[in-house]
Scaffold this motif. Structure first.
Motif, PDB file in Angstrom:
ATOM      1  N   LYS A 223       0.922  -1.184   0.125  1.00 18.88           N
ATOM      2  CA  LYS A 223       0.027  -0.079  -0.083  1.00 18.88           C
ATOM      3  C   LYS A 223       1.108   1.296   0.048  1.00 18.88           C
ATOM      4  O   LYS A 223       0.368   2.388  -0.530  1.00 18.88           O
ATOM      5  N   THR A 224       2.034   1.095   0.472  1.00 21.30           N
ATOM      6  CA  THR A 224       2.886   2.353   0.482  1.00 21.30           C
ATOM      7  C   THR A 224       4.272   1.923  -0.138  1.00 21.30           C
ATOM      8  O   THR A 224       4.731   0.721   0.106  1.00 21.30           O
ATOM      9  N   SER A 225       4.742   2.794  -0.900  1.00 20.62           N
ATOM     10  CA  SER A 225       6.218   2.550  -1.532  1.00 20.62           C
ATOM     11  C   SER A 225       6.929   3.896  -0.755  1.00 20.62           C
ATOM     12  O   SER A 225       6.331   5.004  -0.449  1.00 20.62           O
ATOM     13  N   VAL A 226       8.161   3.825  -0.942  1.00 23.47           N
ATOM     14  CA  VAL A 226       8.977   4.899  -0.699  1.00 23.47           C
ATOM     15  C   VAL A 226      10.128   5.046  -1.612  1.00 23.47           C
ATOM     16  O   VAL A 226      10.819   4.245  -2.272  1.00 23.47           O
ATOM     17  N   ILE A 227      10.327   6.483  -2.266  1.00 23.04           N
ATOM     18  CA  ILE A 227      11.443   6.944  -2.889  1.00 23.04           C
ATOM     19  C   ILE A 227      12.581   7.423  -2.163  1.00 23.04           C
ATOM     20  O   ILE A 227      12.319   8.470  -1.332  1.00 23.04           O
ATOM     21  N   SER A 228      13.604   6.861  -2.216  1.00 23.47           N
ATOM     22  CA  SER A 228      14.700   7.282  -1.427  1.00 23.47           C
ATOM     23  C   SER A 228      15.944   8.032  -2.527  1.00 23.47           C
ATOM     24  O   SER A 228      15.913   7.353  -3.434  1.00 23.47           O
ATOM     25  N   VAL A 229      16.306   9.140  -2.112  1.00 27.43           N
ATOM     26  CA  VAL A 229      17.153   9.961  -2.759  1.00 27.43           C
ATOM     27  C   VAL A 229      18.562  10.090  -2.031  1.00 27.43           C
ATOM     28  O   VAL A 229      18.383  10.753  -0.824  1.00 27.43           O
ATOM     29  N   LYS A 230      19.592   9.878  -2.534  1.00 24.72           N
ATOM     30  CA  LYS A 230      20.762  10.309  -2.243  1.00 24.72           C
ATOM     31  C   LYS A 230      21.641  11.570  -2.906  1.00 24.72           C
ATOM     32  O   LYS A 230      21.576  11.101  -4.189  1.00 24.72           O
ATOM     33  N   MET A 231      21.902  12.641  -2.294  1.00 25.75           N
ATOM     34  CA  MET A 231      22.252  13.673  -2.842  1.00 25.75           C
ATOM     35  C   MET A 231      23.884  13.715  -2.641  1.00 25.75           C
ATOM     36  O   MET A 231      24.504  12.849  -1.560  1.00 25.75           O
ATOM     37  N   PRO A 232      24.657  14.580  -3.371  1.00 25.16           N
ATOM     38  CA  PRO A 232      26.258  14.305  -3.468  1.00 25.16           C
ATOM     39  C   PRO A 232      26.606  14.906  -2.079  1.00 25.16           C
ATOM     40  O   PRO A 232      27.627  14.271  -1.586  1.00 25.16           O
ATOM     41  N   ASP A 233      25.957  15.748  -1.327  1.00 24.32           N
ATOM     42  CA  ASP A 233      26.780  16.211   0.030  1.00 24.32           C
ATOM     43  C   ASP A 233      25.554  16.633   0.716  1.00 24.32           C
ATOM     44  O   ASP A 233      24.388  17.059   0.304  1.00 24.32           O
ATOM     45  N   ALA A 234      25.745  17.123   1.947  1.00 24.94           N
ATOM     46  CA  ALA A 234      24.670  17.816   2.873  1.00 24.94           C
ATOM     47  C   ALA A 234      24.007  18.803   2.340  1.00 24.94           C
ATOM     48  O   ALA A 234      23.013  19.153   2.605  1.00 24.94           O
ATOM     49  N   LEU A 235      24.925  19.847   1.905  1.00 21.42           N
ATOM     50  CA  LEU A 235      24.442  21.039   1.414  1.00 21.42           C
ATOM     51  C   LEU A 235      23.314  21.016   0.246  1.00 21.42           C
ATOM     52  O   LEU A 235      22.487  21.924   0.464  1.00 21.42           O
ATOM     53  N   SER A 236      23.335  19.978  -0.483  1.00 20.60           N
ATOM     54  CA  SER A 236      22.463  19.937  -1.664  1.00 20.60           C
ATOM     55  C   SER A 236      21.218  19.347  -1.181  1.00 20.60           C
ATOM     56  O   SER A 236      20.334  19.038  -2.253  1.00 20.60           O
ATOM     57  N   VAL A 237      21.122  18.528   0.073  1.00 14.68           N
ATOM     58  CA  VAL A 237      19.617  17.956   0.553  1.00 14.68           C
ATOM     59  C   VAL A 237      18.602  18.832   0.518  1.00 14.68           C
ATOM     60  O   VAL A 237      17.564  18.433  -0.290  1.00 14.68           O
ATOM     61  N   ALA A 238      18.729  20.103   0.967  1.00 11.76           N
ATOM     62  CA  ALA A 238      17.589  20.810   1.000  1.00 11.76           C
ATOM     63  C   ALA A 238      16.936  21.186  -0.237  1.00 11.76           C
ATOM     64  O   ALA A 238      15.895  21.366  -0.583  1.00 11.76           O
ATOM     65  N   SER A 239      17.788  21.562  -1.100  1.00 11.54           N
ATOM     66  CA  SER A 239      17.462  22.175  -2.744  1.00 11.54           C
ATOM     67  C   SER A 239      16.832  20.961  -3.453  1.00 11.54           C
ATOM     68  O   SER A 239      15.965  21.079  -4.048  1.00 11.54           O
ATOM     69  N   GLY A 240      17.626  19.661  -3.066  1.00 11.44           N
ATOM     70  CA  GLY A 240      16.902  18.551  -3.714  1.00 11.44           C
ATOM     71  C   GLY A 240      15.755  18.081  -3.217  1.00 11.44           C
ATOM     72  O   GLY A 240      14.780  17.659  -4.164  1.00 11.44           O
ATOM     73  N   MET A 241      15.385  18.381  -1.844  1.00 15.09           N
ATOM     74  CA  MET A 241      14.109  18.181  -1.447  1.00 15.09           C
ATOM     75  C   MET A 241      12.902  19.124  -2.022  1.00 15.09           C
ATOM     76  O   MET A 241      11.648  18.814  -2.470  1.00 15.09           O
TER      77      MET A 241
END
Length: 407
Positions: A223-241
């Motif tokens: 019923k639920t799936s999850v998309i996991s995304v790994k960014m190059p570094d911690a600084l790019s996580v917010a913009s990626g989200m």
């Protein structure tokens, strides 16, 4: 002189400081455990669930215990996160290191059987190949899951280290190529994932990982799936989200005014929840410490008053030889502060020692922080000044003639 006065009555000085020692030791030890746990949750639990420099697109948020009934009913009406959503996220995040789809909550458990051996209640979940990059998996034996395995629904399995260790009696390399049974289905072991360790005594290695397509053959589409995304570094996580959120709104055809029918989450939600719990402890600690400090301060004041009475003649001699009021005040205030600072130092040592014992004897980590050390020493000095002023002032006000007559 202050140190000499404390040393000349060693046993009395120690019992005078018991309240301060216990209070400061309690403060340092508890703060060390809480700070260590916060770091542990952030680094170990958060990283293990979501991944380092990673975030997830989920149907349900990571917000344990923070969802009310109405909000939960709204979440249950959300559409599932489907494989069709992944291309939208991939187009929005060309700089991502990996984008994976995994089976969602609740994670099923099953017995894993090889010949006459069984490992019970292993977690079983399905993933696409990039999930191994998101989680930074290393392999103790065999090869990684590939895109071809997922595309062709191959009946293979990746074993967590603990499952392989128990099934094959410590020889995890023997697991590769062997046929095991999960949920009555025969699967060939392709690889064994290197040990990730335990968190609070619970292992992260008791699982079986399948190609997502194979998992759906066994359990159906979750019923639920999850998309996991790994960014190059911690600084790019917010913009990626932010870009992933925009992509999901397009994928789900949401109007500009419509709320999200999905959640973009990092492990910060889990860490924030834990910190909310520890905040409750931090509200209790000051009250407990304050009681001990006040009791210790009163004892110091009484001992100093007794010392003034015992040394009245000494005070008279000092004044007759030219000591001013402020000299006597400074002398006895220095003795009170020295006593209380010694108590703070002993409490700091006891607290750090207790934190070290907790760290060694339990899975709870404990880290003594600089601010708790400074607070312990400040408390010691503060108590000496606060509760030493009155005895010191009383000594300074003594008339030298009257003091000299004292026996």
């Amino acid at each position: 002189m202050a140190l000499q006065a404390a040393w000349s009555h060693k046993l009395r000085s120690f019992f005078t400081l018991v309240g301060i020692i216990v209070s400061v030791a309690f403060l340092v030890a508890v703060v060390a455990v809480i700070q260590g746990m916060n770091a542990y949750v952030r680094d170990r639990i958060g990283g293990a669930i979501v991944g380092v420099n990673a975030f997830q697109v989920r149907r349900t948020p990571i917000a344990i215990g923070l969802i009310d009934d109405e909000e939960w009913r709204t979440i249950q009406r959300r559409p599932i996160i489907a494989p069709e959503d992944v291309p939208y996220v991939e187009r929005a995040l060309p700089d991502a290191r990996a984008i994976a789809l995994q089976s969602g909550w609740p994670t099923p458990q099953a017995d894993v059987v090889w010949r006459n051996r069984t490992v019970g209640d292993a977690f079983v979940f399905g993933v696409t190949a990039p999930y191994q990059i998101v989680q930074d998996y290393q392999f103790a034996a065999g090869d990684a899951l590939s895109d071809v395995d997922v595309r062709e629904r191959r009946p293979i399995a990746m074993l967590g280290y603990d499952v392989a260790d128990k099934l094959f009696d410590g020889n995890v390399a023997l697991a590769v190529g062997q046929r095991i049974r999960v949920q009555g289905e025969q699967l060939t072991v392709k690889g064994v994932i290197a040990k990730k360790g335990t968190v609070l005594g619970n292992s992260w290695d008791g699982f079986v990982m399948l190609p997502l397509s194979t998992f759906e053959t066994l359990y159906g589409r979750r019923k639920t799936s999850v998309i996991s995304v790994k960014m190059p570094d911690a600084l790019s996580v917010a913009s990626g989200m932010q870009r992933a959120e925009e992509a999901m709104r397009v994928a789900h055809r949401l109007r500009p005014s419509a709320p999200n029918d999905f959640t973009v989450d990092t492990a910060d939600a889990l860490v924030s929840f834990w910190k909310g719990l520890t905040r409750v402890l931090f509200t209790v600690i000051p009250a407990v410490v304050a009681i001990g400090i006040v009791v210790g301060g009163i004892v110091i004041m009484n001992i100093m008053l007794m010392s003034v009475n015992e040394r009245t003649r000494e005070i008279g001699i000092r004044k007759s030889l030219g000591a001013r009021r402020r000299d006597i005040l400074r002398q006895f205030l220095a003795e009170a502060v020295t006593l209380s600072v010694l108590g703070g130092l002993l409490g700091l040592g006891a607290g750090a020692g207790l934190a070290g014992v907790i760290n060694l004897a339990t899975p709870l980590p404990a880290r003594v922080t600089l601010w708790s050390v400074l607070l312990a020493l400040s408390l010691g000095a503060g108590v000496g000044i606060l509760f030493g002023v009155y005895p010191a002032a009383r000594a300074a006000r003594l008339d030298p003639i009257v003091a000299l007559r004292a026996e």
